[in-house]
Design a protein around this motif. Sequence first.
Motif, PDB file in Angstrom:
ATOM      1  N   SER A 184       2.760   1.722  -3.241  1.00  0.00           N
ATOM      2  CA  SER A 184       1.914   2.360  -4.260  1.00  0.00           C
ATOM      3  C   SER A 184       1.734   3.845  -3.958  1.00  0.00           C
ATOM      4  O   SER A 184       1.753   4.679  -4.867  1.00  0.00           O
ATOM      5  N   PHE A 185       1.558   4.150  -2.688  1.00  0.00           N
ATOM      6  CA  PHE A 185       1.395   5.550  -2.294  1.00  0.00           C
ATOM      7  C   PHE A 185       2.608   6.375  -2.728  1.00  0.00           C
ATOM      8  O   PHE A 185       2.468   7.486  -3.250  1.00  0.00           O
ATOM      9  N   GLY A 217       0.829  -1.208   0.000  1.00  0.00           N
ATOM     10  CA  GLY A 217       0.000   0.000   0.000  1.00  0.00           C
ATOM     11  C   GLY A 217       0.860   1.254   0.000  1.00  0.00           C
ATOM     12  O   GLY A 217       0.656   2.159  -0.808  1.00  0.00           O
ATOM     13  N   CYS A 218       1.833   1.283   0.899  1.00  0.00           N
ATOM     14  CA  CYS A 218       2.699   2.465   0.986  1.00  0.00           C
ATOM     15  C   CYS A 218       3.618   2.571  -0.232  1.00  0.00           C
ATOM     16  O   CYS A 218       3.952   3.670  -0.672  1.00  0.00           O
TER      17      CYS A 218
END
Lengths: 211, 74
Positions: free
Chosen positions: B39-40, B36-37
């Motif tokens: 991708s962030f 997730g991070c």
Amino acid sequence: MKINLEKSTKTTSEFLHDGEVVEDLRRQMLKFATQQLGDFHLAEDAVQDALIGALKNVTSFGGRAALKTWVFAILKNKIADVLRSKQKTVNVSSLQGAGEEDENEDFMSLFDQKGGWNHDDRPSQWCDPEASLSQKDFWIVFEACLDHLPPKQARIFMMREFIELETDEICEAADITINLLFVTLYRARMRLRECMDMNWYQRSQNHAELS
Amino acid sequence: MLSCREVTLLLSESLEHPLKLRERMALKIHLAMCDGCHSFEKQMFSLRGVAKQYVNGLADELIKCEDELPPPPL
């Protein structure tokens, strides 16, 4: 078969003397400058200066797109100058309270109690399979997302990302601390990210319907 | 160990100035383990690129993934 390679080879100079082209360009520049400076008269001056500068230093590299890029680069510098000399010109009060307008927005709802991403909010890769069908729409969505930022937050974000001022220059121009600047930029990016994610990257068939 | 929320704050801050070595190490460890991070982080770079193109009006033809975009309307 003979292929006709002769196409429009107007030079930059010719474009700059074409009233219609210049008027169109001027309109776009004015829109951009007003957005950045938050003041129509300052924007008019900056655009005028930029166009005069462009005419003075006109060279003959080709094409309308190149002209636009070049003139916008000049305009960007003019805007940066205006923002840097804020004591004389920029309406600082229009930027005061940049941190407060969005005080409660800490984006906690995206995270669980330990600060990990909630399942549904975890960022995924940005790809756009149907992009080639709707290129223009991308910029419509981007502008709409920008418009949805709180106004002062948007100004600060644009100073940083469009005009590319240094952080200390923005602090000076907007009269805010460096910590508030970090927070403001963070909030702007979080909002933009979420907005683009929802309305472009993850959107199904429907067009951007911004809430 | 950094939380995802702390990572998002640091990633945004890293666009303003170089982070401290300690912060960079902690980020690196987290990003290696957290999709997730990761991708962030890419999305943050992507946003910066989009902003640049919006102003500079580069005449890219196609959007593929993440960094290539069409000419902006300005």
